[in-house]
Design a protein around this motif. Sequence first.
Motif, short mmCIF file in Angstrom:
data_model
loop_
_atom_site.label_atom_id
_atom_site.label_comp_id
_atom_site.label_asym_id
_atom_site.label_seq_id
_atom_site.Cartn_x
_atom_site.Cartn_y
_atom_site.Cartn_z
N TYR A 148 1.65 9.31 5.28
CA TYR A 148 1.22 7.93 5.09
C TYR A 148 -0.21 7.93 4.58
O TYR A 148 -0.95 8.91 4.74
CB TYR A 148 1.37 7.15 6.40
CG TYR A 148 2.81 6.77 6.67
CD1 TYR A 148 3.28 5.49 6.41
CD2 TYR A 148 3.72 7.71 7.15
CE1 TYR A 148 4.61 5.15 6.63
CE2 TYR A 148 5.05 7.39 7.36
CZ TYR A 148 5.49 6.10 7.11
OH TYR A 148 6.81 5.78 7.31
N ARG A 149 -0.60 6.85 3.93
CA ARG A 149 -1.89 6.81 3.24
C ARG A 149 -3.04 7.14 4.17
O ARG A 149 -3.07 6.72 5.32
CB ARG A 149 -2.11 5.45 2.60
CG ARG A 149 -1.30 5.25 1.34
CD ARG A 149 -1.60 3.93 0.66
NE ARG A 149 -2.82 3.98 -0.12
CZ ARG A 149 -3.03 3.23 -1.20
NH1 ARG A 149 -2.12 2.39 -1.62
NH2 ARG A 149 -4.16 3.32 -1.86
N ARG A 171 0.80 -1.22 0.00
CA ARG A 171 0.00 0.00 0.00
C ARG A 171 0.84 1.28 0.00
O ARG A 171 0.32 2.36 0.25
CB ARG A 171 -1.00 0.00 1.16
CG ARG A 171 -2.12 -1.01 0.98
CD ARG A 171 -3.05 -1.07 2.20
NE ARG A 171 -3.55 0.23 2.61
CZ ARG A 171 -4.54 0.89 2.03
NH1 ARG A 171 -5.16 0.36 0.98
NH2 ARG A 171 -4.95 2.07 2.48
N ALA A 172 2.12 1.19 -0.30
CA ALA A 172 2.92 2.40 -0.44
C ALA A 172 2.58 3.09 -1.76
O ALA A 172 2.04 2.47 -2.70
CB ALA A 172 4.40 2.06 -0.39
N GLU A 200 2.36 1.72 3.41
CA GLU A 200 1.48 2.88 3.28
C GLU A 200 2.22 4.22 3.21
O GLU A 200 1.61 5.28 3.32
CB GLU A 200 0.45 2.91 4.40
CG GLU A 200 -0.43 1.66 4.42
CD GLU A 200 -1.63 1.79 5.33
OE1 GLU A 200 -1.53 2.50 6.35
OE2 GLU A 200 -2.68 1.21 4.99
N ALA A 201 3.54 4.19 3.01
CA ALA A 201 4.31 5.44 2.91
C ALA A 201 4.03 6.14 1.58
O ALA A 201 3.87 5.50 0.54
CB ALA A 201 5.79 5.15 3.04
N ILE A 202 3.96 7.46 1.61
CA ILE A 202 3.84 8.28 0.41
C ILE A 202 5.22 8.88 0.16
O ILE A 202 5.70 9.72 0.93
CB ILE A 202 2.81 9.40 0.58
CG1 ILE A 202 1.50 8.86 1.14
CG2 ILE A 202 2.60 10.13 -0.74
CD1 ILE A 202 0.78 7.91 0.24
N VAL A 203 5.88 8.45 -0.93
CA VAL A 203 7.26 8.83 -1.20
C VAL A 203 7.31 9.73 -2.43
O VAL A 203 6.69 9.43 -3.46
CB VAL A 203 8.13 7.58 -1.45
CG1 VAL A 203 9.62 7.96 -1.48
CG2 VAL A 203 7.88 6.51 -0.39
N VAL A 204 8.05 10.83 -2.33
CA VAL A 204 8.19 11.75 -3.45
C VAL A 204 9.67 12.04 -3.68
O VAL A 204 10.50 11.85 -2.78
CB VAL A 204 7.43 13.07 -3.20
CG1 VAL A 204 5.94 12.80 -3.01
CG2 VAL A 204 8.01 13.81 -1.99
N THR A 218 -5.85 9.85 -0.01
CA THR A 218 -4.95 9.12 -0.90
C THR A 218 -5.66 7.93 -1.51
O THR A 218 -5.54 7.65 -2.71
CB THR A 218 -3.72 8.63 -0.13
OG1 THR A 218 -3.16 9.72 0.60
CG2 THR A 218 -2.66 8.07 -1.08
N ASP A 219 -6.43 7.19 -0.70
CA ASP A 219 -7.13 6.02 -1.20
C ASP A 219 -8.14 6.39 -2.27
O ASP A 219 -8.32 5.67 -3.25
CB ASP A 219 -7.83 5.29 -0.04
CG ASP A 219 -6.84 4.63 0.90
OD1 ASP A 219 -5.69 4.41 0.48
OD2 ASP A 219 -7.21 4.33 2.04
N ALA A 220 -8.81 7.53 -2.11
CA ALA A 220 -9.79 7.95 -3.11
C ALA A 220 -9.12 8.21 -4.45
O ALA A 220 -9.66 7.86 -5.51
CB ALA A 220 -10.51 9.20 -2.62
#
Length: 238
Positions: free
Chosen positions: A222-223, A155-156, A192-196, A227-229
């Motif tokens: 994190y998600r 889920r990342a 679930e990390a959001i990485v940029v 983010t899920d939408a």
Amino acid sequence: PDVSARSGWRVNAWVKKGILLGFRMGTIADMSVDAAKQPFFDKSTYPVRTFTASDGVRIVPGGSSIRDGTYIGRGVICMPPMFVNVGAYVGEGTMIDSHALVGSCAQVGKSCHISAGAQIGGVLEPAGALPVIVEEEVLVGGNSGVYEGTVVKRRAVLGTGTILNRSIPVYDLVRDAVYTATDGEPLIIPEEAIVVPGSRAVAHPAGAKWSLSLQAAVIVKYRDAKTDARAQLEGFLR
């Protein structure tokens, strides 16, 4: 999967040896459907994989190629042109978008989205002992690259243009931590990390003089429900 390993995975090194042996043993064979209009020549040991409609895999016309010796789960969508190399595993319901590469022995879990132009490194390109492992429900943004045995946990989300390898540190702003690969362990991106994409200043005096910076990656959050939408948008394409 191996719960006793820090990364959660155990690598079977003999698989890479077998693949390399297959390339050495193979001879160049004519694999053209029509040699005059569209010639193809490749190693006889690694022909393209044969699919039927009953496999439940959607391969859109337009120049994609999947080598034999791969696992492609039901419901996988392949948008042209894309390439899956020998030994790779692509889980059920995953989308591989245009100009994306899934490298040799790379492991991609269920319900992932490998966006346009993304590259998932294997053990042959670039050469290495560890394949990249992308767990379930991961979104790999366009023009991203995941290399050198990096493990992306479930889920990342990797933002557009994110590059991950053994040389690039990942800075976690949420947990105040820095993640890097070690001699014995790959780079591991948390669940679930959001990485940029990011950068870090060069500490060397000349670097400071010239205002230089080096590539880095940053976990900004994190998600969550928002983010899920956004991630659910791909469901409308299936």
